[in-house]
Design an enzyme around this catalytic site. Structure first.
Site, mmCIF file in Angstrom:
data_model
loop_
_atom_site.group_PDB
_atom_site.id
_atom_site.type_symbol
_atom_site.label_atom_id
_atom_site.label_comp_id
_atom_site.label_asym_id
_atom_site.label_seq_id
_atom_site.Cartn_x
_atom_site.Cartn_y
_atom_site.Cartn_z
ATOM 1 N N HIS A 1 21.806 -35.946 -5.011
ATOM 2 C CA HIS A 1 21.077 -36.343 -3.799
ATOM 3 C C HIS A 1 19.571 -36.219 -4.000
ATOM 4 C CE1 HIS A 1 24.875 -36.644 -1.715
ATOM 5 N NE2 HIS A 1 25.196 -35.500 -2.288
ATOM 6 N N LYS B 1 6.055 -4.393 -3.766
ATOM 7 C CA LYS B 1 7.502 -4.265 -3.567
ATOM 8 C C LYS B 1 7.892 -4.321 -2.108
ATOM 9 C CE LYS B 1 11.618 -2.438 -5.216
ATOM 10 N NZ LYS B 1 12.113 -3.762 -5.594
ATOM 11 N N LYS C 1 13.600 -14.983 -9.768
ATOM 12 C CA LYS C 1 13.198 -13.993 -10.775
ATOM 13 C C LYS C 1 12.242 -14.626 -11.780
ATOM 14 C CE LYS C 1 14.308 -10.935 -9.000
ATOM 15 N NZ LYS C 1 15.218 -10.604 -7.970
ATOM 16 N N ASN D 1 -2.349 1.740 5.607
ATOM 17 C CA ASN D 1 -1.403 0.715 5.172
ATOM 18 C C ASN D 1 -1.113 -0.134 6.408
ATOM 19 O OD1 ASN D 1 0.718 -0.795 4.166
ATOM 20 N ND2 ASN D 1 2.232 0.836 4.416
ATOM 21 N N GLY D 2 -1.295 -1.444 6.295
ATOM 22 C CA GLY D 2 -1.015 -2.313 7.441
ATOM 23 C C GLY D 2 -2.208 -3.207 7.733
ATOM 24 N N CYS E 1 0.849 -1.181 0.000
ATOM 25 C CA CYS E 1 0.000 0.000 0.000
ATOM 26 C C CYS E 1 0.889 1.237 0.000
ATOM 27 C CB CYS E 1 -0.949 0.076 1.181
ATOM 28 S SG CYS E 1 -2.130 -1.266 1.238
ATOM 29 N N ARG F 1 4.222 -0.242 -4.668
ATOM 30 C CA ARG F 1 3.926 -0.781 -3.336
ATOM 31 C C ARG F 1 2.664 -1.632 -3.317
ATOM 32 N NH1 ARG F 1 7.017 2.021 0.499
ATOM 33 N NH2 ARG F 1 5.747 1.105 2.107
ATOM 34 N N TRP G 1 -2.503 -2.873 -1.802
ATOM 35 C CA TRP G 1 -2.201 -4.300 -1.933
ATOM 36 C C TRP G 1 -3.145 -4.978 -0.951
ATOM 37 C CZ3 TRP G 1 -0.458 -8.444 1.044
ATOM 38 C CH2 TRP G 1 -0.021 -9.562 0.321
ATOM 39 N N GLU H 1 8.699 -15.183 -10.099
ATOM 40 C CA GLU H 1 7.875 -14.002 -9.827
ATOM 41 C C GLU H 1 7.561 -13.209 -11.090
ATOM 42 O OE1 GLU H 1 9.609 -10.991 -7.290
ATOM 43 O OE2 GLU H 1 11.613 -11.426 -8.015
ATOM 44 N N GLU I 1 18.624 -16.941 -6.840
ATOM 45 C CA GLU I 1 18.133 -15.640 -7.308
ATOM 46 C C GLU I 1 17.578 -15.752 -8.737
ATOM 47 O OE1 GLU I 1 17.355 -12.789 -6.415
ATOM 48 O OE2 GLU I 1 17.827 -11.306 -7.954
HETATM 49 C C1 F6R Z 1 12.424 -10.439 -5.294
HETATM 50 C C2 F6R Z 1 12.200 -9.393 -4.306
HETATM 51 C C3 F6R Z 1 11.872 -9.797 -2.914
HETATM 52 C C4 F6R Z 1 12.559 -8.876 -1.909
HETATM 53 C C5 F6R Z 1 12.092 -9.215 -0.486
HETATM 54 C C6 F6R Z 1 12.796 -8.356 0.554
HETATM 55 O O1 F6R Z 1 12.741 -9.912 -6.540
HETATM 56 O O2 F6R Z 1 12.247 -8.228 -4.616
HETATM 57 O O3 F6R Z 1 12.181 -11.133 -2.677
HETATM 58 O O4 F6R Z 1 13.936 -9.018 -2.036
HETATM 59 O O5 F6R Z 1 10.707 -9.022 -0.388
HETATM 60 O O6 F6R Z 1 12.541 -7.000 0.352
HETATM 61 P P1 F6R Z 1 13.428 -5.898 1.044
HETATM 62 O O7 F6R Z 1 14.808 -5.989 0.468
HETATM 63 O O8 F6R Z 1 12.769 -4.599 0.721
HETATM 64 O O9 F6R Z 1 13.420 -6.201 2.513
#
Ligand code: F6R
Length: 616
Positions: free
Chosen positions: A508, A611, A489, A102-103, A2, A27, A76, A492, A485
């Site tokens: 294994h 995000k 990517k 937000n929350g 949010c 957000r 969100w 998501e 990583e």
């Molecule tokens: C993946 C991604 C998330 C963040 C995670 C932590 O691409 O962006 O996995 O890395 O939510 O977010 P921060 O770094 O803001 O604590």
């Protein structure tokens, strides 16, 4: 999660709010809404399910009577689905008060019962409407928005940032925060509130942090902050060190494309000013004192998602250079057991946003139990650095695409600086060794800039693979977290099944997944590495290829030994083992983006995500 923006001043508030929401949309993008008090003192609201563009188009077609006071929200969804009714703002006091949130208000069911019993009706399924109705009732009793908000925040449990406006008090926006972000933008004859500085950086670079359990009242010419007990507080101010243009897409097809192209700069800026006479100089860390730094007997890294993978890379380096045992834990797993911590444990949190609730709660938990806390964070004025004993900022600049890219390389860089600093202070590294490593780190941005050239080749591969349903990633040592990583990517962004494995783990179990045509990315360590990891990984490639896998190798320039074993080879410049992840991750970032694009998906705003994860 949010995005929240508030404005009082002399400008038309709708434009300011929509501009702020555009920069905060990362957000959350389930719905968006605004409320403004017009020149005649009437409160008008408009809100819609779906992305901000729907609200913006609607306001362009049928403008809202504008004024100079307003609040805006991009959501969100938590309580209640992404519908028009559940979109914020929510109303109280017979439509004269508007409130955004937000929350999560944890005791909302109990409060809702109370409000229903006293004759209120609800128009949404949200927890937020409870707060709107309560603040509305309190306004009727007090005739003042600040007093009304103060009464109510003390009854709420959970995490919240609330902003409210009331038609009877034009020129006033009141905000309150507990465990959710809120920053104040200080203007001339105007003031702003935002979930982060992106909300107002177009208008002012002067900002004020608002602390935990504090309430702020902004008017065009004043900002008053009190704690939840009503006592005045004077929060610190700071200058935002980036421009609004840094959070604009510019000519790029997506924020993600722009942010991948900024990876060299993210590393360079994170190192900048932190090397003196060839050695790492992190005053943020040395301020803890040489005794403290020498007494650390364990480093515990806590983070989530991509930030946790950066921490896993950092673990290898810190252990190697500072000779301190390092563990990495997902923040949400950490605090729901009873972790063993001591004053000699250095808990390092890593977070791009500095607001991730799981990480924040883990930091608080560690601090309460006597551990020292240091945060690695990319966002000024964020909560996690404020809750930590020390902070090392990454200087990646604002990251807008939901999937993290440039923050990842900046986070690795910061863990390396930390490892080197600890190694220097503790005498685990000689000055010559440290200088050699620092020089290699400083050479990374230039090498990274050359890796950006792989983008076109990756685009071709991604188009060829648009129908692929599963991709595996293999790496070893520091390549293992990079494999994780790469897989994250793809999940998501392209919504396909992807897994990262430590190459040594293959036999294994995971090798059973290999069937003809299975695409596997393999991060191939340098053949120059004396630990002969190269030949071990090449053996792994042979094993999976023998079972029909299609192998895309990421290997250093000049590694000819890998050629007969791979279907495709993506080249990265020569670097010693610890610096390879910073280079090897770029093709994987491109791949996630390009496969999502090839599938016609929204690269910057993948489904179901936000995000900044500010709820648990
Ligand atoms: C993946 C991604 C998330 C963040 C995670 C932590 O691409 O962006 O996995 O890395 O939510 O977010 P921060 O770094 O803001 O604590």
């Amino acid at each position: 999660m949010c995005g929240i923006v508030g404005y009082v001043g002399t400008r038309g508030s709708v434009d300011v709010l929509l501009g702020g929401l555009k920069r905060l949309e990362y957000r959350g993008y389930d719905s968006a809404g605004v409320a403004v008090i017009d020149a005649d003192g009437h409160l008008g609201t408009r809100k819609h399910a779906g992305k901000l563009g729907i609200l913006t188009d609607d306001l362009a077609a049928a403008p809202l009577a504008d004024g100079h006071t307003g609040i805006g929200h991009t959501r969100w969804a938590t309580h209640g689905g992404p519908t028009d009714e559940n979109a914020h703002p929510h109303l109280g006091d017979d439509g004269k008060l508007a409130l955004i949130h937000n929350g999560i208000i944890e005791n909302f069911a109990e409060l809702k019962g109370e409000l229903l019993a006293s004759g209120h009706t609800f128009h949404s399924e949200t927890d937020t409407e409870v707060a709107a109705l309560l603040v509305g009732d309190a306004f009727r009793a007090t005739g003042d928005l600040t007093a009304a908000m103060l009464q109510v925040v003390n009854r709420l449990e959970g995490a919240f940032t609330l902003l409210a406006v009331h038609a009877d008090q034009p020129g006033v926006v009141v905000g309150a925060r507990r465990n959710s972000p809120l920053v104040i933008g200080l203007g001339e004859g105007e003031n702003f509130l935002g979930s982060d500085v992106a909300a107002f950086v177009e208008y002012t670079h002067r900002a004020m942090e608002i602390g935990q359990d504090q309430l702020v009242t902004i008017r065009p010419d004043s900002v008053e902050v009190v704690d939840f007990g009503g006592a005045p507080v004077a929060p610190p101010t700071f200058e935002v060190d980036w421009d609004a243009s840094a959070a604009e897409k510019g000519g790029w097809s997506s924020f993600m494309a722009k942010e991948i192209s900024e990876e060299p700069e993210a590393v360079a800026k994170t190192i900048l000013g932190r090397v003196t006479d060839g050695l790492v100089d992190l005053p943020e860390v040395t301020a803890l004192g040489p005794e403290v730094l020498r007494s650390i007997d364990r480093v515990l890294i806590i983070a989530c998602g991509t930030a946790a993978y950066a921490g896993m890379v950092g673990k290898y380096a810190i252990e190697q250079w500072a000779r301190i045992p390092v563990d990495v834990e997902l923040a949400h797993e950490f605090r729901y057991r009873e972790p063993v911590l001591s004053p000699n444990t250095l808990v390092v949190s890593i977070s791009q946003s500095g607001e991730t609730m799981d990480t924040l709660m883990a930091v608080k938990y560690a601090r309460e139990r006597g551990a020292r806390t240091l945060s690695i964070c990319n966002t000024q004025g964020a909560t996690i650095p404020r809750e930590s004993d020390a902070v090392v900022y990454t200087h990646a600049g604002p990251e807008v695409a939901v999937a993290s890219t440039k923050a990842f390389v900046a986070q690795i860089t910061a863990t390396y600086l930390l490892g080197l600093q600890l190694g220097q202070v503790r005498g685990a590294l000689t000055d010559d060794e440290a200088r050699g490593l620092v020089a290699e780190l400083q050479a990374v941005p230039e090498k990274l800039a050359t890796v950006l050239g792989v983008g076109d080749r990756i685009k071709e591969l991604a188009h060829w693979m648009a129908d692929t349903r599963s991709v595996l990633f293999l790496g070893r040592h520091v390549g293992y977290p990079v494999a994780l990583e790469g897989a994250l990517k793809l999940k998501e962004l392209a919504y396909i099944h992807a897994e990262g494995f430590a190459a040594g783990e293959l036999k294994h179990g995971p090798i059973a997944l290999i069937e003809p045509g299975q695409v596997v990315f393999v991060l191939v360590p340098s053949p120059r590495d004396p630990r002969s990891l190269h030949s071990k990984v090449v053996s792994n490639i042979q094993e999976i290829r023998a079972r029909g896998a299609r192998v895309i190798a990421i290997a250093e320039e000049g590694d000819v030994a890998v050629l007969p074993h791979a279907d495709e080879v993506i080249r990265i410049p020569l670097a010693s083992p610890f610096f390879e992840p910073l280079l090897a991750v770029v093709p994987l970032h491109y791949f996630g983006m390009e496969l999502a694009s090839a599938k016609g998906l929204d690269v910057d705003q993948p489904r179901n995500l936000a995000k900044s994860v500010t709820v648990e």
